[in-house]
Structure formats: C-alpha cells, structure tokens
Motif scaffolding. Structure first.
Motif, PDB file in Angstrom:
ATOM      1  N   HIS A 176       0.889  -1.167   0.000  1.00  0.00           N
ATOM      2  CA  HIS A 176       0.000   0.000   0.000  1.00  0.00           C
ATOM      3  C   HIS A 176       0.934   1.226   0.000  1.00  0.00           C
ATOM      4  N   MET A 214     -10.434   3.749   5.156  1.00  0.00           N
ATOM      5  CA  MET A 214      -9.151   3.377   4.575  1.00  0.00           C
ATOM      6  C   MET A 214      -9.310   3.377   3.051  1.00  0.00           C
ATOM      7  N   ALA A 234     -11.462   0.564   0.967  1.00  0.00           N
ATOM      8  CA  ALA A 234     -11.204  -0.845   1.252  1.00  0.00           C
ATOM      9  C   ALA A 234     -11.656  -1.253   2.646  1.00  0.00           C
ATOM     10  N   THR A 263      -6.924  -0.994  11.708  1.00  0.00           N
ATOM     11  CA  THR A 263      -7.629  -0.883  10.432  1.00  0.00           C
ATOM     12  C   THR A 263      -8.117  -2.251   9.992  1.00  0.00           C
ATOM     13  N   LEU A 265      -9.366  -3.898   6.514  1.00  0.00           N
ATOM     14  CA  LEU A 265      -9.502  -3.744   5.064  1.00  0.00           C
ATOM     15  C   LEU A 265     -10.070  -5.036   4.500  1.00  0.00           C
ATOM     16  N   ILE A 268      -9.586  -5.225  -0.587  1.00  0.00           N
ATOM     17  CA  ILE A 268      -8.336  -4.781  -1.190  1.00  0.00           C
ATOM     18  C   ILE A 268      -8.278  -5.255  -2.636  1.00  0.00           C
ATOM     19  N   SER A 280      -7.991  -9.401   1.863  1.00  0.00           N
ATOM     20  CA  SER A 280      -8.463  -8.753   3.088  1.00  0.00           C
ATOM     21  C   SER A 280      -7.373  -8.843   4.150  1.00  0.00           C
TER      22      SER A 280
END
Length: 296
Positions: A176, A214, A234, A263, A265, A268, A280
C-alpha cells in the motif's frame, strides 16, 4: 400649564438619565478551560471559534498481520506477515508544491468547538510494504491455475494447513504505497502545560480519538499478474493519539504526535480483476508525525 408640563418632562427625563447611569455594563469574559496540569488559568483568551490546519510528515511501524487472498481457484491466508513503511529520502520533494504528496505526510484542519476541544478532518498518508522474501505459515488452498483468465501458480499449488512457506517475488508483491491512506474525523482535547506571560508562546498537550475510512492504492502482483490499483474504499480505521503542540506565536505552531491505530480492510484490490479477485487484512500500526500549523 406650560410650566407644569416642563416640570413633569424634566422630572421624567431626569429619572431616565439616573436609571441609565446606575445600570452596570456587562462584560463578556472568555470561557477558558482549566488544564489538567494546573488549577490556575494562565491564558487570557479562549480558543473557542478558532480554526487551524497543519501539514507534516510521518514514520510508521506495523504489527504482524494475517493477509487473505480469495478468488476463483484459491483461498489462502498468509499468517503473521511482516511489513515496514517507506519514507522518501530527504530531498526537495518535501517542499516542492508539485511533489508534496510523494512523501509520507499528514494533513488536518479543524475547528475549536470549545476552548479545549476541537473537531477535525484529516488525511494520514502512510505507506505499507510487505517484506519479500519472508517465511510464513499458510492456511487454505491454491489450485494449479487461479482467477480468470487463468494464472498458473507452479510449485505454489497445493493444500496448506498451517504450513511453512517462503513467499518470494515470483509469488507475491504486496504494497500500500500510494498509499496506506487513512481519511478520518477526530475529536481532540487540549491541556496547557506552560503559557508565557506574553500570551504568545505556550506548550500544550493534545489528545484525541478518531474514526475514518481506509482508501489505499495497492500495488500487487499475484503470481506475476496485477497492477498498481486505483484508490478504493477498502475498509475502516479507528485511532487514538497524544502529542505536544508548541506555539512560537499565537498563530503559528509546531507539533509532534504519536498515534496508534487499528484498520480493517475487507476489499483490497489485487490483480485488477476486481469482480473476482480480492484480498483482506487487518493492520495495527504505530505512527509518529511532526507538523507545522497555523491557527486563526
């Protein structure tokens, strides 16, 4: 009759003037909050109704994380992967207006709803880079071909049950890096530690909590197939922070803040085939940033 009217008028007018003279003038005092560090109020002004914004740069550290990949022909989880941030080397990118969003940065603006409380909106642009190669344990399965159109998986095909596996570049690239973006609303509290007699310089402790979205831009190659995906929502994040803010004038300040966050996510982007392939991950992080700000 004339004299009587004049006397009555003078009497009434005189009473009105006298009444006006004895009414005390009300002076509105600023509502200044007491600090946790002192019982005495050391400021003579309130922050309520003021705005602020700041810009700065961060470093971040990441806890180990489980990363799941899922799509046609595969569903596997890499357990306890390690990752790091990627701060830009010291260069003109940090001050070049055309490159300001290249380094890991923080931007926030807000409004003081009370003297010692503010609400703000901001953007933490962090970066997350999975360490490659690394050996992890894997659960799940990988067929000999996955996704659609088919991607061959070679020696990585198989069924895994907490099985050790060395993840190399021919299997995965996962970052990321443009970036690990946390867009959040935060509630902050301020407590004065020290205030100069001039009222222009002061040191304040800032604490706060936040919640937000996010929006990463994830660069992935899964068995050689993927792309630097577009930004997408995400998942979500929550955070808490504490730091120090030093005003070197009433309006300008510098601050250093440490933030912890969680977080989740769940959407993704990976291979670019977003309808069928996804990943994920939950990520816990520690972030420290330094910022320059303006309050008005």
């Amino acid at each position: 009759m004339k004299k009587s009217s004049i006397m009555i008028f003078a009497l009434l007018f005189g009473k009105k003037v006298t009444a006006q003279e004895i009414i005390p003038k009300t002076i509105t005092q600023p509502k200044i909050a007491k600090s946790l560090f002192s019982k005495d109020i050391k400021r003579n002004f309130s922050r309520q109704g003021e705005w602020f914004f700041h810009w700065g740069w961060n470093f971040s550290w990441y806890d180990t994380s489980n990363l799941n990949f899922k799509g046609p022909g595969y569903n596997f989880t890499l357990k306890n992967i390690t990752a790091k941030d990627r701060p830009s080397k010291l260069s003109t990118d940090y001050i070049n207006p055309l490159e300001l969003t290249t380094p890991q940065f923080n931007f926030r603006f807000g409004f003081f709803i009370k003297d010692n409380y503010s609400i703000s909106l901001g953007w933490d642009h962090m970066k997350y880079v999975m360490d490659i190669p690394q050996t992890v344990k894997v659960d799940g399965y990988i067929n000999s071909t996955i996704s659609n159109p088919a991607i061959p998986t070679g020696a990585y095909a198989g069924v895994y049950n907490n099985t050790p596996l060395t993840v190399k570049a021919d299997m995965l690239k996962f970052e990321h890096t443009d970036g690990f973006n946390y867009v959040s609303t935060e509630l902050e509290r301020y407590d004065d530690i020290w205030v100069a007699k001039s009222q222009k310089n002061m040191l304040t402790m800032e604490t706060g909590v936040g919640v937000g979205l996010m929006i990463p831009r994830t660069d992935v190659r899964l068995f050689g197939v993927g792309e630097n995906n577009f930004w997408n929502i995400a998942g979500y994040g929550i955070s808490a922070k504490a730091g120090l803010k030093f005003h070197f004038t009433r309006k300008f300040y510098i601050q250093n803040t440490t933030k912890v966050g969680y977080t989740d996510l769940s959407a993704i982007h990976t291979t670019g085939r977003n309808d069928i392939d996804k990943a994920s991950q939950t990520i816990r992080y520690l972030e420290n940033f330094t910022a320059l700000g303006f309050q008005f």
